[in-house]
Design an enzyme around this catalytic site. Sequence first.
Site, PDB file in Angstrom:
ATOM      1  N   CYS A 262       0.712  -1.178   0.011  1.00 18.15           N
ATOM      2  CA  CYS A 262       0.215   0.157   0.026  1.00 18.15           C
ATOM      3  C   CYS A 262       0.896   1.212  -0.138  1.00 18.15           C
ATOM      4  O   CYS A 262       1.652   1.557   1.101  1.00 18.15           O
ATOM      5  CB  CYS A 262      -0.864  -0.031   1.385  1.00 18.15           C
ATOM      6  SG  CYS A 262      -1.930   1.547   1.279  1.00 18.15           S
TER       7      CYS A 262
ATOM      8  N   MET B 213      -4.391   5.168  -5.743  1.00 16.65           N
ATOM      9  CA  MET B 213      -3.570   4.475  -4.573  1.00 16.65           C
ATOM     10  C   MET B 213      -2.156   4.580  -4.760  1.00 16.65           C
ATOM     11  O   MET B 213      -1.681   5.120  -6.035  1.00 16.65           O
ATOM     12  CB  MET B 213      -3.675   2.869  -5.356  1.00 16.65           C
ATOM     13  CG  MET B 213      -5.104   2.445  -5.034  1.00 16.65           C
ATOM     14  SD  MET B 213      -6.313   2.879  -6.577  1.00 16.65           S
ATOM     15  CE  MET B 213      -5.499   1.596  -7.873  1.00 16.65           C
TER      16      MET B 213
END
Length: 400
Positions: A104, A319
């Site tokens: 992430c 993201m």
Amino acid sequence: MAFPPQIRIPATYMRGGTSKGVFFRLQDLPPAARQPGPARDALLLRVIGSPDPYGKQIDGMGGATSSTSKTVILSRSERPGHDVDYLFGQVSIDTAFVDWSGNCGNLSAAVGAFAIASGLVDAARVPRDGTCTVRIWQANIGKTIVAHVPMAGGEVQETGDFELDGVTFPAAEVQLEFLDPADEGEGEGGGAMFPTGNLVDDLEVPGVGTFKATLINAGIPTIFVNAADIGYTGSELQDALNGDAEALRRFETIRAHGAVRMGLVASPEEAARRQHTPKVAFVAPPTDYLASSGKAVAAGDIDLRVRALSMGKLHHAMMGTAAVAIGTAAAIPGTLVNLAAGGGERSAVRFGHPSGTLRVGAEARQAGGQWTVTKAIMSRSARVLMEGWVRVPGDTLPTT
């Protein structure tokens, strides 16, 4: 009937970039969860509140979106030249599944701050004021991230005037360097950044069509397609897709067949068990549009527009790992991302996403017919939202 009491585990709830997650030190987890496996997954699922057939994660710390259904485990690194090992778990909302297949990028912005505050970085390396450089080993993908964390008075500085589209309030800027971000795993292209060996492929997707695609392993495996080729403008916001079950089914079909073409899975059916990777994104040239906040984004302020899906839904911003893929692909002439941005060589790109804009830089070079990227750079912010203990029912973990 007697029921076991809840157990409590030291934890910190943090925002990193446009995501939120529950952070743990490995040493603070119950012994059964200190190793990868069913016990760890069961614990994290219960912490977040999954699986939840209602899709709300009411009985846990999750926020019922891919951006807020995340967990992080950190430990001191035994790898030379690194301070901390960082493991990321993307928790499914409605199924009993934790995906460990990728990183992430947004929560990467909070890793350095958490590591410093939790005593995982050697105190001799932490300045009282200025910037602390934290070298992070991203254990999911085997890559190095360097976080430049601001310090003030011996503590991490969290407040500031850095504004990040997709985050309501300003905070202190954290610069991230993703070193050698391209995936070096095996694929059709012999482990190259482009697993098929091509900058652009004809991707055939049964029931959807055949269209141009750039398949790249950088930051996170990503499938880029042209918005116009799949019936979109590139200015869509979440409501345009996330309420359309048929559109989401088509994107999942594209993702599954792209995953097979990239060599990530053996069959489209297997892709359903690997929800976090790859990502699907669609690109378009710059034009004026309104962001989700009502903010006007001018064509002259961006190089291109990008929309990306995460865990089956259109992301509200972008993201962080996909931003690395965007910056990398933009730096390589001939990819769909580069062409949407006008083509040519570039070391940085500013793209428009549903919440606004983001700038990311990448250093790319070609040698022996192969493209490599030494690093991608972008700025994020991070902040502790709550710290203390998270509680889960005592029967969450096995008793032996």
